[in-house]
Design an enzyme around this catalytic site. Structure first.
Site, PDB file in Angstrom:
ATOM      1  N   ARG A 168      -3.314  -0.741   5.353  1.00  0.00           N
ATOM      2  CA  ARG A 168      -3.909  -1.808   4.537  1.00  0.00           C
ATOM      3  C   ARG A 168      -2.986  -3.003   4.298  1.00  0.00           C
ATOM      4  NH1 ARG A 168      -5.216   2.179  -0.209  1.00  0.00           N
ATOM      5  NH2 ARG A 168      -3.298   3.006   0.711  1.00  0.00           N
TER       6      ARG A 168
ATOM      7  N   ASP B 101      -8.088   3.879   1.102  1.00  0.00           N
ATOM      8  CA  ASP B 101      -7.144   4.270   2.146  1.00  0.00           C
ATOM      9  C   ASP B 101      -7.931   4.719   3.389  1.00  0.00           C
ATOM     10  OD1 ASP B 101      -5.246   5.422   3.739  1.00  0.00           O
ATOM     11  OD2 ASP B 101      -4.331   6.617   2.144  1.00  0.00           O
TER      12      ASP B 101
ATOM     13  N   CYS C 181       0.872  -1.189   0.000  1.00  0.00           N
ATOM     14  CA  CYS C 181       0.000   0.000   0.000  1.00  0.00           C
ATOM     15  C   CYS C 181       0.901   1.229   0.000  1.00  0.00           C
ATOM     16  CB  CYS C 181      -0.984  -0.032   1.171  1.00  0.00           C
ATOM     17  SG  CYS C 181      -0.220  -0.014   2.802  1.00  0.00           S
TER      18      CYS C 181
END
Ligand code: 4NP
Length: 153
Positions: free
Chosen positions: A14, A124, A8
């Site tokens: 994440r 996000d 990420c």
């Protein structure tokens, strides 16, 4: 042994969640797969995952507090069989670093395992509230089930 790298932006929300979710499934299923994670940015190198990521996974008896942030490096193309970006920005960033078609072929967006060709991003959650982390968990949980099924075939 198959080697998977989840990616990420910051490597604190994440991709460590994806790493931890995969790590637990791999262990429970007795699979021989190594999994790591990285960020395209260097903002959070050596940091533990975001506390909201840690807490979200603890609800599922999954402790990822041991993980530490690192930045994606070109050599990751040599050390991993699959490179799994969480969103389209991460995908674009990694593809630009690919040195060959073989490198590029290793890069597959996570949600494409569930929704082939749709290029859906795992959003996000960093600047949002805790519910964003639950949504991210659900998306990653479903997609990683499919990923591990595909690998076994
Ligand atoms: P991640 O989330 O890419 O899922 O780890 C982020 C973490 C940090 C920042 C952005 C996204 N940041 O701008 O510091």
């Amino acid at each position: 042994m198959q080697k998977i790298l989840t990616v990420c932006l910051g490597n604190i929300c994440r991709s460590p969640m994806a790493q931890g979710i995969l790590r637990k499934k791999i262990s429970e299923r007795g699979m021989d797969i190594k999994v790591d994670s990285a960020g395209t940015a260097d903002y959070h190198v050596n940091e533990a995952p975001d506390p909201r990521s840690v807490e979200t996974l603890l609800k599922y008896d999954n402790d990822i507090s041991d993980l530490r942030g690192r930045q994606f490096i070109t050599e990751d193309f040599d050390n991993f069989d699959l490179i799994i970006p969480m969103d389209e920005d991460n995908y674009g960033h990694i593809i630009k670093l690919a040195r060959s078609k073989e490198d590029s072929r290793k890069v597959k967006m996570l949600m494409n395992y569930l929704y082939p060709g749709e290029n859906i991003s795992v959003p996000d959650p960093y600047f949002g509230g805790p519910e964003g982390f639950d949504r991210v968990y659900e998306m990653i949980d479903k997609a990683t089930d499919k990923l591990l099924q595909d690998i076994q075939r």
